[in-house]
Structures are given as structure tokens and as C-alpha cells.
Design a protein around this motif. Structure first.
Motif, PDB file in Angstrom:
ATOM      1  N   ARG A  21      -3.560  13.332  41.875  1.00  0.00           N
ATOM      2  CA  ARG A  21      -3.803  12.480  43.047  1.00  0.00           C
ATOM      3  C   ARG A  21      -4.869  11.419  42.758  1.00  0.00           C
ATOM      4  N   ASP A  22      -5.962  11.837  42.085  1.00  0.00           N
ATOM      5  CA  ASP A  22      -7.011  10.865  41.729  1.00  0.00           C
ATOM      6  C   ASP A  22      -6.469   9.813  40.770  1.00  0.00           C
ATOM      7  N   ASP A  23      -5.615  10.246  39.843  1.00  0.00           N
ATOM      8  CA  ASP A  23      -5.011   9.284  38.907  1.00  0.00           C
ATOM      9  C   ASP A  23      -4.234   8.217  39.682  1.00  0.00           C
ATOM     10  N   PHE A  24      -3.418   8.641  40.618  1.00  0.00           N
ATOM     11  CA  PHE A  24      -2.633   7.676  41.402  1.00  0.00           C
ATOM     12  C   PHE A  24      -3.552   6.748  42.194  1.00  0.00           C
ATOM     13  N   GLU A  25      -4.557   7.346  42.846  1.00  0.00           N
ATOM     14  CA  GLU A  25      -5.471   6.529  43.674  1.00  0.00           C
ATOM     15  C   GLU A  25      -6.119   5.426  42.840  1.00  0.00           C
ATOM     16  N   ALA A  26      -6.540   5.770  41.628  1.00  0.00           N
ATOM     17  CA  ALA A  26      -7.217   4.774  40.783  1.00  0.00           C
ATOM     18  C   ALA A  26      -6.206   3.806  40.172  1.00  0.00           C
ATOM     19  N   ILE A  27      -5.167   4.347  39.599  1.00  0.00           N
ATOM     20  CA  ILE A  27      -4.290   3.520  38.759  1.00  0.00           C
ATOM     21  C   ILE A  27      -3.454   2.538  39.582  1.00  0.00           C
ATOM     22  N   VAL A  28      -2.982   2.936  40.743  1.00  0.00           N
ATOM     23  CA  VAL A  28      -2.221   1.974  41.562  1.00  0.00           C
ATOM     24  C   VAL A  28      -3.095   0.759  41.854  1.00  0.00           C
ATOM     25  N   ARG A  29      -4.378   1.016  42.151  1.00  0.00           N
ATOM     26  CA  ARG A  29      -5.307  -0.098  42.431  1.00  0.00           C
ATOM     27  C   ARG A  29      -5.504  -0.999  41.211  1.00  0.00           C
ATOM     28  N   ALA A  30      -5.384  -0.423  40.014  1.00  0.00           N
ATOM     29  CA  ALA A  30      -5.568  -1.230  38.799  1.00  0.00           C
ATOM     30  C   ALA A  30      -4.294  -2.003  38.457  1.00  0.00           C
ATOM     31  N   LYS A  31      -3.219  -1.728  39.156  1.00  0.00           N
ATOM     32  CA  LYS A  31      -1.970  -2.482  39.099  1.00  0.00           C
ATOM     33  C   LYS A  31      -1.331  -2.630  37.709  1.00  0.00           C
ATOM     34  N   PRO A  32      -1.017  -1.510  37.066  1.00  0.00           N
ATOM     35  CA  PRO A  32      -0.218  -1.635  35.844  1.00  0.00           C
ATOM     36  C   PRO A  32       1.208  -1.989  36.256  1.00  0.00           C
ATOM     37  N   ASP A  33       2.055  -2.341  35.306  1.00  0.00           N
ATOM     38  CA  ASP A  33       3.452  -2.604  35.668  1.00  0.00           C
ATOM     39  C   ASP A  33       4.146  -1.317  36.115  1.00  0.00           C
ATOM     40  N   ILE A  34       3.816  -0.219  35.420  1.00  0.00           N
ATOM     41  CA  ILE A  34       4.564   1.025  35.648  1.00  0.00           C
ATOM     42  C   ILE A  34       3.640   2.240  35.600  1.00  0.00           C
ATOM     43  N   ILE A  35       3.917   3.217  36.461  1.00  0.00           N
ATOM     44  CA  ILE A  35       3.291   4.537  36.330  1.00  0.00           C
ATOM     45  C   ILE A  35       4.352   5.484  35.795  1.00  0.00           C
ATOM     46  N   ARG A  36       3.985   6.217  34.750  1.00  0.00           N
ATOM     47  CA  ARG A  36       4.930   7.173  34.154  1.00  0.00           C
ATOM     48  C   ARG A  36       4.568   8.579  34.622  1.00  0.00           C
ATOM     49  N   LEU A  37       5.512   9.217  35.264  1.00  0.00           N
ATOM     50  CA  LEU A  37       5.305  10.564  35.779  1.00  0.00           C
ATOM     51  C   LEU A  37       5.767  11.568  34.726  1.00  0.00           C
ATOM     52  N   PRO A  38       4.894  12.466  34.288  1.00  0.00           N
ATOM     53  CA  PRO A  38       5.316  13.423  33.264  1.00  0.00           C
ATOM     54  C   PRO A  38       6.048  14.612  33.881  1.00  0.00           C
ATOM     55  N   LYS A  39       6.763  15.331  33.029  1.00  0.00           N
ATOM     56  CA  LYS A  39       7.355  16.642  33.389  1.00  0.00           C
ATOM     57  C   LYS A  39       8.105  16.619  34.728  1.00  0.00           C
ATOM     58  N   THR A  40       8.929  15.600  34.902  1.00  0.00           N
ATOM     59  CA  THR A  40       9.701  15.497  36.138  1.00  0.00           C
ATOM     60  C   THR A  40      10.853  16.501  36.090  1.00  0.00           C
ATOM     61  N   GLU A  41      10.978  17.286  37.131  1.00  0.00           N
ATOM     62  CA  GLU A  41      12.016  18.321  37.113  1.00  0.00           C
ATOM     63  C   GLU A  41      13.044  18.174  38.213  1.00  0.00           C
ATOM     64  N   LYS A  42      12.679  17.483  39.281  1.00  0.00           N
ATOM     65  CA  LYS A  42      13.599  17.374  40.414  1.00  0.00           C
ATOM     66  C   LYS A  42      13.364  16.061  41.151  1.00  0.00           C
ATOM     67  N   PRO A  43      14.360  15.584  41.909  1.00  0.00           N
ATOM     68  CA  PRO A  43      14.194  14.304  42.594  1.00  0.00           C
ATOM     69  C   PRO A  43      12.992  14.281  43.540  1.00  0.00           C
ATOM     70  N   GLU A  44      12.637  15.443  44.087  1.00  0.00           N
ATOM     71  CA  GLU A  44      11.498  15.502  45.015  1.00  0.00           C
ATOM     72  C   GLU A  44      10.197  15.062  44.334  1.00  0.00           C
ATOM     73  N   ASP A  45      10.096  15.283  43.007  1.00  0.00           N
ATOM     74  CA  ASP A  45       8.891  14.844  42.276  1.00  0.00           C
ATOM     75  C   ASP A  45       8.750  13.329  42.371  1.00  0.00           C
TER      76      ASP A  45
END
Lengths: 94, 298
Positions: B77-101
């Protein structure tokens, strides 16, 4: 933000800066800086450290910095990490 | 023009030297890692470092990607809060297992974008699929959000989950790679291949790149600057391919002008898929800078 303990961040590797922040008795930010580029950039490094701490609301602290050619954004990042650790705060303001 | 994503180079998130210089090696994308390359004690420091770097350093058009920690960890959650504000082109979500992720990550990014006054949808998502369950759910993951622009296979965790190890010929990944590709193509997004860990095995690396290009992947994650050039070379169309594609497109254009139905070139029929492939070759040739879109090539 109140500095309650010793907080450290960064390394002694090239392009990095090691920051140690400690509580202080006096009402000021005191900086002890070691840098191979101190003559040219010492003033700027100190300014980035003070500005970053001021933004975080830190008015009194002792800072020991060992710089290995860090960019301003790296200095800012290491000061922020060390300050949050020294203030023992884990709720971050972005 | 379709964006090139042939190479995505890993940059450990707590390494200022690599964060500063990563883009000079010419990969199409840079992936700043807050996950596996960062020790648990340094998660906060790496997050501050990547956040400040993205807000300050000009990566000169290189696509920026941040691999965050999963939302099921204490750091996500802290990663998202910081990184979205820093505005990279893409956030890569690791270990995705289901669409709900993906749906959960999408929702959180939207909340942060709204909170800070960014247009919703600014920061894109990509998902790494690294387990048997993730592979089985690949298509549902791939179409879980319009924000998702790519899925990638993460082989190291996957082979461990499958109770095997990685081999030179990659036989253990055949099914998973195919499944990721099928899912990505069906959903109309990019498919990216996993890392090749032995940076000293150049021959093995080249064989793997040829293999994944032939399968249809758009590109590959790389872990060292010296892996970039071979990938780009293998993904660059040859002069022969470009010339043939120009002739195909010229023939189709002429046929359309003349109103002819069936078209032949060198005695072979040209149909829809051949034209589509020719267009793709030309697009890639222009994107790689070896062809300027004119009649001839250098």
C-alpha cells in the motif's frame, strides 16, 4: 516530526550518501559532512539536507553525512528515510 | 505507432548508481524494483529513493516501470501511495494470481490519482504471472482492467511452484509461455518474457531470445546492460524482410487502386494475414529506426 532515536539510511557506495540522524539538545540542525566533493558541492549538500528536514518539520537534529557523489534526489531520499526511522514513524506523508 | 517493449531492464530499487545511469544503455523500458531485490529492512529507503529519482531524473523517453510489493504484503500500500505520485509510466504488480488482484490495484491507483488531481488512468499497470494458479487464470487477468497494458511471465517463482527447475531449452516453460501469450493476444495487450539469469551464457541467452520471439513475445526482461543489444538485434527485421514487406504493401495498394480481387506476388497469393504481417514488419522497422517509411531502405 520529532527525532527520538538514531536513524540511519544510505550506504558508502559510489553515488550514494550515508545519513545518520540523531536527537539534539540544541534548537538547530547541526550537520557534520564528509564528502570528496565538499569544496565544490558542500554548501549545496548541506542545503538539501536542511531543506528536506525542514519540509519534514524537523527543527533540531544532529546529522552525520558521508557523501560519495550522490545526486540531490538521492540525498533527499536518504534524509527522508533516516528521519522517518529516527522519528520512529511508519505513516508516511507523500 | 506501436510502442517498442523489446527490453525491460531491472534496476534494484535501493541502488543510486544504477538508478542514475540505467537509461544510458538503451533498453526500451527500465524497471525499478522495490520487491525481490530489496531486503525487508530497506523497503522504506528504496521507496524513498525511487520516488525521488522518478520525480527528478529525466530518463529521456525511456519508459519507466516500478515493480511494487504485492498488496498482500506490509509494503504494498505504501509503495502504491508513493509511486503513483511519482508518476512512472507503469506499475508492475508481482505474483498476480487472479483478476481480483488487478481490480484491487486498479481501484487503489484510481483513488490515489483522484486524490492528487491526476487524470484517472494516467499510470498504467502490468502484471507478472508467476504461479500455476496465475497461469490458469491468465486470460481473466489479462482482461481485468483497461489500465493493464501487458502481462509477463516470471519464471523463477513459476518453476518453483511447479516443483521443477529451469533448463536450457525451457521445456518446463512451454505451456506457461504459450498460455501467457494466448491470454495477452486474446486481450489485445503486450506479452513479455521472463529473465535469463546467467549473464555469462551469451549463446544460451541468444537461443532463448530467438525462441521467445518465434513464439510471439513482444520482448523480454533483462538483468544486465549486455543483454540489451542481442535482444534488439534479434527483434530488428532484416533488410530482406523489409523489402519483401514493402513489395507486399505496394502490391496490395495497387490491387486496391485497380479494384482487383485476388492478388499475387512472385506467384504466391497475398491474403489478409500476409498483409498484416508485412505491416507489422514495417512498423517495427520504423520504430527501430532502420527504415524511414519511404520506398527504399539503406
Amino acid at each position: 516530526m520529532e527525532i527520538k532515536a538514531v536513524g540511519m539510511a544510505g550506504t558508502f557506495e559510489s553515488s550514494d550518501i550515508s545519513i545518520v540522524i540523531e536527537p539534539s539538545d540544541s534548537d538547530e540542525i547541526k550537520i557534520h559532512l564528509k564528502s570528496s566533493v565538499e569544496k565544490q558541492f558542500g554548501k549545496q549538500i548541506r542545503k538539501v539536507i536542511v531543506d528536506t528536514l525542514t519540509e519534514l518539520g524537523v527543527g533540531k537534529a544532529v546529522v552525520r553525512a558521508t557523501d560519495k557523489g550522490a545526486l540531490d534526489c538521492v540525498i533527499r531520499a536518504r534524509v527522508q528515510a533516516a528521519a522517518y526511522r529516527a522519528a520512529q514513524i511508519k505513516e508516511y506523508k507523500w | 505507432m506501436r510502442k517498442l517493449r523489446r527490453t525491460m531492464m531491472y534496476i534494484p530499487g535501493n541502488n543510486p548508481g544504477m538508478i542514475r545511469e540505467g537509461h544510458i544503455y538503451g533498453s526500451d523500458s527500465l524497471m525499478f524494483d522495490l520487491e525481490d531485490s530489496v531486503s525487508l529492512k530497506e523497503k522504506d529507503a528504496a521507496r524513498f529513493l525511487v520516488y525521488n529519482a522518478l520525480k527528478t531524473i529525466d530518463y529521456e523517453g525511456t519508459e519507466t516501470v516500478v515493480r511494487v510489493n504485492g498488496l498482500d504484503t506490509p509494503f504494498g500500500r505504501d509503495d502504491f501511495e508513493a509511486i503513483v505520485r511519482a508518476k512512472p509510466d507503469i506499475i508492475r504488480l508481482p505474483k498476480t494470481e487472479k483478476p481480483e488482484d488487478i481490480i484491487e490495484a486498479d481501484k487503489l491507483i484510481s483513488e490515489i490519482e483522484t486524490k492528487v488531481g491526476m487524470e484517472v488512468g494516467t499510470v498504467k499497470l502490468m502484471a507478472a504471472i508467476e504461479s500455476a494458479l496465475g497461469i490458469i487464470n491468465a486470460y481473466d487477468i489479462a482482461k481485468a482492467s483497461p489500465r493493464l497494458i501487458a502481462i509477463a511471465i516470471g519464471a523463477e517463482d513459476f518453476v518453483t511452484d511447479m516443483k521443477t527447475t529451469r533448463s536450457k531449452d525451457g521445456v518446463e516453460l512451454m505451456m506457461a509461455r504459450s498460455q501467457v501469450l494466448l491470454a495477452a493476444r486474446a486481450a489485445g495487450i503486450y506479452a513479455l518474457d521472463t529473465v535469463f539469469s546467467d549473464i555469462n551464457d551469451e549463446e544460451g541467452f541468444i537461443n532463448e531470445v530467438k525462441h521467445i520471439k518465434q513464439l510471439g513475445f513482444d520482448g523480454k526482461s533483462v538483468i544486465h546492460p549486455k543483454q540489451i543489444e542481442p535482444v534488439h538485434r534479434i527483434y530488428t527485421p532484416s533488410n530482406k524482410e523489409i523489402e519483401k514487406s514493402i513489395r507486399v504493401l505496394n502490391a496490395i495498394e495497387e490491387a486496391e487502386r485497380n479494384g482487383s480481387g485476388v492478388i499475387a506476388l512472385d506467384g504466391k497469393m497475398i491474403d489478409g494475414p500476409i498483409v498484416e504481417r508485412a505491416r507489422r514488419v514495417i512498423e517495427l522497422a520504423i520504430a527501430t529506426g532502420i527504415y524511414n517509411g519511404g520506398e527504399k531502405i539503406d
